[in-house]
Design an enzyme around this catalytic site. Structure first.
Site, PDB file in Angstrom:
ATOM      1  N   LEU A 124       0.801  -1.354  -0.016  1.00 52.56           N
ATOM      2  CA  LEU A 124      -0.098  -0.030   0.088  1.00 52.56           C
ATOM      3  C   LEU A 124       0.909   1.334   0.161  1.00 52.56           C
ATOM      4  O   LEU A 124       0.487   2.084  -0.745  1.00 52.56           O
ATOM      5  CB  LEU A 124      -0.839  -0.103   1.053  1.00 52.56           C
ATOM      6  CG  LEU A 124      -1.828   1.265   1.436  1.00 52.56           C
ATOM      7  CD1 LEU A 124      -2.700   1.191   0.342  1.00 52.56           C
ATOM      8  CD2 LEU A 124      -2.398   1.177   2.739  1.00 52.56           C
ATOM      9  N   GLY A 130       2.096   7.471   2.798  1.00 48.91           N
ATOM     10  CA  GLY A 130       2.073   6.620   3.707  1.00 48.91           C
ATOM     11  C   GLY A 130       0.842   6.588   4.584  1.00 48.91           C
ATOM     12  O   GLY A 130      -0.257   5.863   4.284  1.00 48.91           O
ATOM     13  N   PHE A 155       8.838   0.550   1.580  1.00 46.40           N
ATOM     14  CA  PHE A 155       8.564  -0.329   2.924  1.00 46.40           C
ATOM     15  C   PHE A 155       7.981  -1.833   2.970  1.00 46.40           C
ATOM     16  O   PHE A 155       7.119  -1.934   3.924  1.00 46.40           O
ATOM     17  CB  PHE A 155       7.827   0.522   4.051  1.00 46.40           C
ATOM     18  CG  PHE A 155       8.416   1.756   4.597  1.00 46.40           C
ATOM     19  CD1 PHE A 155       9.602   1.649   5.464  1.00 46.40           C
ATOM     20  CD2 PHE A 155       8.001   3.042   4.214  1.00 46.40           C
ATOM     21  CE1 PHE A 155      10.231   2.850   5.819  1.00 46.40           C
ATOM     22  CE2 PHE A 155       8.545   4.233   4.696  1.00 46.40           C
ATOM     23  CZ  PHE A 155       9.802   4.148   5.683  1.00 46.40           C
ATOM     24  N   ILE A 156       7.961  -2.278   1.908  1.00 43.14           N
ATOM     25  CA  ILE A 156       7.209  -3.540   1.968  1.00 43.14           C
ATOM     26  C   ILE A 156       7.874  -4.692   2.633  1.00 43.14           C
ATOM     27  O   ILE A 156       8.981  -5.270   2.079  1.00 43.14           O
ATOM     28  CB  ILE A 156       7.010  -3.802   0.227  1.00 43.14           C
ATOM     29  CG1 ILE A 156       6.386  -2.930  -0.412  1.00 43.14           C
ATOM     30  CG2 ILE A 156       6.281  -5.170   0.190  1.00 43.14           C
ATOM     31  CD1 ILE A 156       5.045  -2.062   0.452  1.00 43.14           C
ATOM     32  N   GLY A 240      -5.660  -6.429  10.540  1.00 39.71           N
ATOM     33  CA  GLY A 240      -4.094  -6.197  10.747  1.00 39.71           C
ATOM     34  C   GLY A 240      -3.799  -5.674  12.239  1.00 39.71           C
ATOM     35  O   GLY A 240      -2.607  -5.946  12.676  1.00 39.71           O
ATOM     36  N   ARG A 241      -4.402  -4.406  12.321  1.00 37.28           N
ATOM     37  CA  ARG A 241      -4.496  -3.960  13.626  1.00 37.28           C
ATOM     38  C   ARG A 241      -4.306  -4.840  14.940  1.00 37.28           C
ATOM     39  O   ARG A 241      -3.733  -4.582  15.820  1.00 37.28           O
ATOM     40  CB  ARG A 241      -5.137  -2.583  13.809  1.00 37.28           C
ATOM     41  CG  ARG A 241      -4.754  -1.617  12.626  1.00 37.28           C
ATOM     42  CD  ARG A 241      -5.658  -0.348  12.522  1.00 37.28           C
ATOM     43  NE  ARG A 241      -5.188   0.333  11.346  1.00 37.28           N
ATOM     44  CZ  ARG A 241      -5.824   1.126  10.578  1.00 37.28           C
ATOM     45  NH1 ARG A 241      -7.260   1.249  10.628  1.00 37.28           N
ATOM     46  NH2 ARG A 241      -5.308   1.940   9.641  1.00 37.28           N
ATOM     47  N   GLU A 362       0.724  -0.305  10.038  1.00 43.36           N
ATOM     48  CA  GLU A 362      -0.760  -0.596   9.965  1.00 43.36           C
ATOM     49  C   GLU A 362      -1.361   0.536  10.394  1.00 43.36           C
ATOM     50  O   GLU A 362      -2.735   0.583  10.926  1.00 43.36           O
ATOM     51  CB  GLU A 362      -1.039  -1.893  11.087  1.00 43.36           C
ATOM     52  CG  GLU A 362      -0.113  -2.983  11.004  1.00 43.36           C
ATOM     53  CD  GLU A 362      -0.466  -4.070  10.083  1.00 43.36           C
ATOM     54  OE1 GLU A 362      -1.848  -3.886   9.308  1.00 43.36           O
ATOM     55  OE2 GLU A 362       0.295  -4.834   9.690  1.00 43.36           O
ATOM     56  N   ARG A 374     -12.719  11.299  14.747  1.00 46.36           N
ATOM     57  CA  ARG A 374     -13.527  11.473  13.693  1.00 46.36           C
ATOM     58  C   ARG A 374     -14.846  10.915  13.804  1.00 46.36           C
ATOM     59  O   ARG A 374     -15.749  11.447  14.070  1.00 46.36           O
ATOM     60  CB  ARG A 374     -12.853  10.848  12.305  1.00 46.36           C
ATOM     61  CG  ARG A 374     -12.340  11.902  11.449  1.00 46.36           C
ATOM     62  CD  ARG A 374     -12.119  11.064  10.018  1.00 46.36           C
ATOM     63  NE  ARG A 374     -11.068  11.483   9.424  1.00 46.36           N
ATOM     64  CZ  ARG A 374     -10.063  10.988   8.770  1.00 46.36           C
ATOM     65  NH1 ARG A 374     -10.267   9.795   8.427  1.00 46.36           N
ATOM     66  NH2 ARG A 374      -9.145  11.753   8.082  1.00 46.36           N
TER      67      ARG A 374
HETATM   68  C1  LIG Z   1       9.427  -1.984   9.072  1.00 43.57           C
HETATM   69  C2  LIG Z   1       8.261  -1.379   8.401  1.00 43.57           C
HETATM   70  C3  LIG Z   1       7.471  -2.299   7.475  1.00 43.57           C
HETATM   71  C4  LIG Z   1       6.538  -1.844   6.589  1.00 43.57           C
HETATM   72  N1  LIG Z   1       5.707  -2.968   5.969  1.00 43.57           N
HETATM   73  C5  LIG Z   1       4.776  -2.144   5.041  1.00 43.57           C
HETATM   74  C6  LIG Z   1       4.060  -3.185   4.167  1.00 43.57           C
HETATM   75  O1  LIG Z   1       4.335  -4.481   4.302  1.00 43.57           O
HETATM   76  N2  LIG Z   1       3.285  -2.817   3.334  1.00 43.57           N
HETATM   77  C7  LIG Z   1       3.003  -1.366   3.419  1.00 43.57           C
HETATM   78  O2  LIG Z   1       2.151  -0.918   2.664  1.00 43.57           O
HETATM   79  N3  LIG Z   1       3.395  -0.464   4.309  1.00 43.57           N
HETATM   80  C8  LIG Z   1       4.398  -0.783   5.073  1.00 43.57           C
HETATM   81  N4  LIG Z   1       5.292  -0.067   5.903  1.00 43.57           N
HETATM   82  C9  LIG Z   1       4.757   1.345   5.950  1.00 43.57           C
HETATM   83  C10 LIG Z   1       3.908   1.877   6.992  1.00 43.57           C
HETATM   84  O3  LIG Z   1       2.713   1.515   6.812  1.00 43.57           O
HETATM   85  C11 LIG Z   1       4.266   3.430   6.967  1.00 43.57           C
HETATM   86  O4  LIG Z   1       5.446   4.198   7.412  1.00 43.57           O
HETATM   87  C12 LIG Z   1       3.281   4.182   7.888  1.00 43.57           C
HETATM   88  O5  LIG Z   1       1.840   3.970   7.265  1.00 43.57           O
HETATM   89  C13 LIG Z   1       3.666   5.608   7.980  1.00 43.57           C
HETATM   90  O6  LIG Z   1       3.749   6.399   6.654  1.00 43.57           O
HETATM   91  P1  LIG Z   1       4.925   7.125   6.420  1.00 43.57           P
HETATM   92  O7  LIG Z   1       5.945   6.409   6.951  1.00 43.57           O
HETATM   93  O8  LIG Z   1       4.781   7.697   5.181  1.00 43.57           O
HETATM   94  O9  LIG Z   1       4.805   8.364   7.401  1.00 43.57           O
HETATM   95  P2  LIG Z   1       3.767   9.860   7.306  1.00 43.57           P
HETATM   96  O10 LIG Z   1       2.482   9.559   6.903  1.00 43.57           O
HETATM   97  O11 LIG Z   1       4.852  10.558   6.513  1.00 43.57           O
HETATM   98  O12 LIG Z   1       3.878  10.448   8.801  1.00 43.57           O
HETATM   99  C14 LIG Z   1       4.963  11.054   9.239  1.00 43.57           C
HETATM  100  C15 LIG Z   1       4.240  11.482  10.637  1.00 43.57           C
HETATM  101  O13 LIG Z   1       3.156  12.349  10.472  1.00 43.57           O
HETATM  102  C16 LIG Z   1       2.246  11.729  11.325  1.00 43.57           C
HETATM  103  N5  LIG Z   1       1.057  12.253  10.479  1.00 43.57           N
HETATM  104  C17 LIG Z   1       0.509  11.947   9.317  1.00 43.57           C
HETATM  105  N6  LIG Z   1      -0.784  12.413   8.841  1.00 43.57           N
HETATM  106  C18 LIG Z   1      -1.041  12.700  10.100  1.00 43.57           C
HETATM  107  C19 LIG Z   1      -2.285  13.344  10.217  1.00 43.57           C
HETATM  108  N7  LIG Z   1      -3.617  13.419   9.500  1.00 43.57           N
HETATM  109  N8  LIG Z   1      -2.605  13.500  11.842  1.00 43.57           N
HETATM  110  C20 LIG Z   1      -1.593  13.619  12.607  1.00 43.57           C
HETATM  111  N9  LIG Z   1      -0.471  13.103  12.493  1.00 43.57           N
HETATM  112  C21 LIG Z   1      -0.398  12.583  10.989  1.00 43.57           C
HETATM  113  C22 LIG Z   1       2.353  10.367  11.221  1.00 43.57           C
HETATM  114  O14 LIG Z   1       1.538   9.772  12.443  1.00 43.57           O
HETATM  115  C23 LIG Z   1       3.913  10.359  11.569  1.00 43.57           C
HETATM  116  O15 LIG Z   1       4.220  10.486  12.905  1.00 43.57           O
HETATM  117  C24 LIG Z   1       6.346  -0.296   6.859  1.00 43.57           C
HETATM  118  C25 LIG Z   1       7.013   0.151   7.663  1.00 43.57           C
HETATM  119  C26 LIG Z   1       7.950  -0.090   8.216  1.00 43.57           C
HETATM  120  C27 LIG Z   1       8.626   1.036   9.011  1.00 43.57           C
END
Ligand SMILES: Cc1cc2nc3c(=O)[nH]c(=O)nc-3n(C[C@H](O)[C@H](O)[C@H](O)COP(=O)(O)OP(=O)(O)OC[C@H]3O[C@@H](n4cnc5c(N)ncnc54)[C@H](O)[C@@H]3O)c2cc1C
Length: 380
Positions: A124, A130, A155-156, A240-241, A362, A374
């Site tokens: 995703l 993210g 990050f998959i 998943g959560r 997740e 919300r």
């Molecule tokens: C080890 C690892 C494995 C992973 N495995 C997978 C996988 O298998 N498949 C997959 O699809 N993804 C995977 N991920 C990705 C993971 O789901 C994302 O890293 C996560 O959803 C956060 O997205 P981002 O890193 O882009 O952070 P961002 O979305 O850029 O967020 C940065 C910061 O801003 C905050 N933030 C963002 N929007 C808001 C808001 N509206 N209100 C308040 N705070 C906000 C966030 O909470 C965070 O603290 C993995 C990540 C890691 C580290």
């Protein structure tokens, strides 16, 4: 209201725990050092029915409830949360195929998914999206016989390791309604992977970018209907959560049990350190936090099983509460081990590193609060 596990649920927990202690725990550190989980472990887990925990029985799965599944993840993560969490991702994808895939796709794909000859990854996140997952840009252009994919997933978990990828891609520009889910097999021309990410925890799991360059897939590899992929992805995430919370819970429980033993053996100022009342209170606080986390998690899982209208909110609340409680507890356990907690041999520092990411993926714990707030504002 009955809070007791049934005999069958206790048996499921015990089976997963026994498997984890025998086949995973002794290797968890070496797999972490090698940066990979041997693929042979998956068919062994699948023999226990863990390749399709909540895939329906009609489709050949185990047909367990989400509550039952949390027991499996809690028990397996007592051996290694990284391995248990990887199994959760596979199961999340398997359920999406079972719930939304066509009969043809289920017949073609699920048998090997259930035996875990085919290990699945969930794609995703992208480099530019993210938390705001609906902003994803990977495109799937319709062709005469299928789709051509272009874009990058970031990050998959299992990138370059898994046998197939369940991917959320853009089939139109209509925001979340323009997202579809497709199934991409390893070896498809145009599918490639970035280098392995060097991470704080979950080090036994390979994490990498997944890249599509004119990657052509047949039309039959669309999961469900075009334009509904974002909903499918979010439905997968509710469960998943719960699983990831269960992984925090099991690992933290292991750390607490080890700490209880350690404190009985370690002496300071002429007595074992479990005789200091200040430290006893910390043990009690950790026990209270984990018991509360367990009860809350199981209630959220029950809500999802019942199809309760507030299930998504409860899954989000539980994910935030349990993953933060788990991380707090393992950090405290490290502290109570003194300097030894910092040494890999004592097994606690790995858990501190492994559990940290449960607050990020997740859906981050900030996003969990967005979901809860919300819902509160909508219903006031
Ligand atoms: C080890 C690892 C494995 C992973 N495995 C997978 C996988 O298998 N498949 C997959 O699809 N993804 C995977 N991920 C990705 C993971 O789901 C994302 O890293 C996560 O959803 C956060 O997205 P981002 O890193 O882009 O952070 P961002 O979305 O850029 O967020 C940065 C910061 O801003 C905050 N933030 C963002 N929007 C808001 C808001 N509206 N209100 C308040 N705070 C906000 C966030 O909470 C965070 O603290 C993995 C990540 C890691 C580290």
């Amino acid at each position: 209201m009955d809070f007791a596990l049934t005999e069958e649920q206790t048996a499921i927990f015990d089976m997963a725990h026994a498997f984890g202690q025998e086949h995973i725990a002794p290797h968890a550190r070496s797999w972490e050092a090698e940066g990979t989980i041997p693929k042979e472990i998956w068919p062994q887990l699948a023999e226990l029915g863990f390749g399709g925990l909540y895939v329906s029985e009609e489709s050949g799965g185990s047909g367990l409830t989400r509550l039952d599944a949390t027991l499996v993840f809690e028990a397996l993560s007592m051996a290694c949360p990284s391995v248990a969490a990887f199994l959760s991702i596979h199961n999340m994808c398997a359920k999406m195929i079972d719930a939304f895939g066509s009969d043809e796709m289920k017949a073609r794909v699920l048998p090997d998914v259930l035996t875990m000859k085919t290990v699945l990854s969930y794609c995703l996140t992208e480099p530019g999206s993210g938390s705001d997952a609906a902003a994803l840009k990977t495109r799937a252009e319709r062709t005469n016989d299928g789709y051509t994919l272009n874009g990058t997933k970031a990050f998959i978990s299992g990138g370059g390791y898994s046998d197939a990828y369940v991917c959320m891609v853009r089939t139109s520009d209509d925001g979340a309604n323009g997202v579809s889910t497709v199934y991409v097999e390893d070896g498809t021309p145009g599918l490639s992977f970035g280098g392995l990410e060097d991470k704080m925890g979950w080090r036994s799991q390979p994490t990498a970018q997944v890249q599509f360059d004119d990657c052509r897939i047949p039309a039959e590899n669309l999961v469900g209907e075009e334009g509904r992929g974002f909903r499918y992805a979010m439905m997968g995430l509710d469960g998943g959560r719960l699983n990831i919370s269960a992984c925090s819970l099991g690992a933290a429980q292991t750390a607490l049990s080890a700490t209880l033993d350690y404190m009985g053996e370690r002496k300071a100022f002429g007595q074992s350190i479990d005789q200091f009342q200040g430290l006893q209170f910390r043990l009690a606080d950790m026990e209270i936090q984990l018991q509360a986390a367990r009860t809350f998690l199981r209630q959220a899982a029950w809500k999802l099983d019942q199809g309760a209208p507030d299930a998504t909110k409860f899954c989000a609340m539980a994910k935030k509460f349990v993953t933060e409680a788990g991380s707090r507890v393992v950090d405290q356990c490290l502290q109570l081990h003194g300097g030894y907690g910092y040494l890999a041999d004592y097994g606690i520092e790995k858990l501190v590193r492994d559990l940290r990411v449960h607050q990020i993926l997740e859906g981050t714990n900030e996003i969990m609060r967005v979901i809860v707030a919300r819902d509160m504002l909508k219903n006031r």
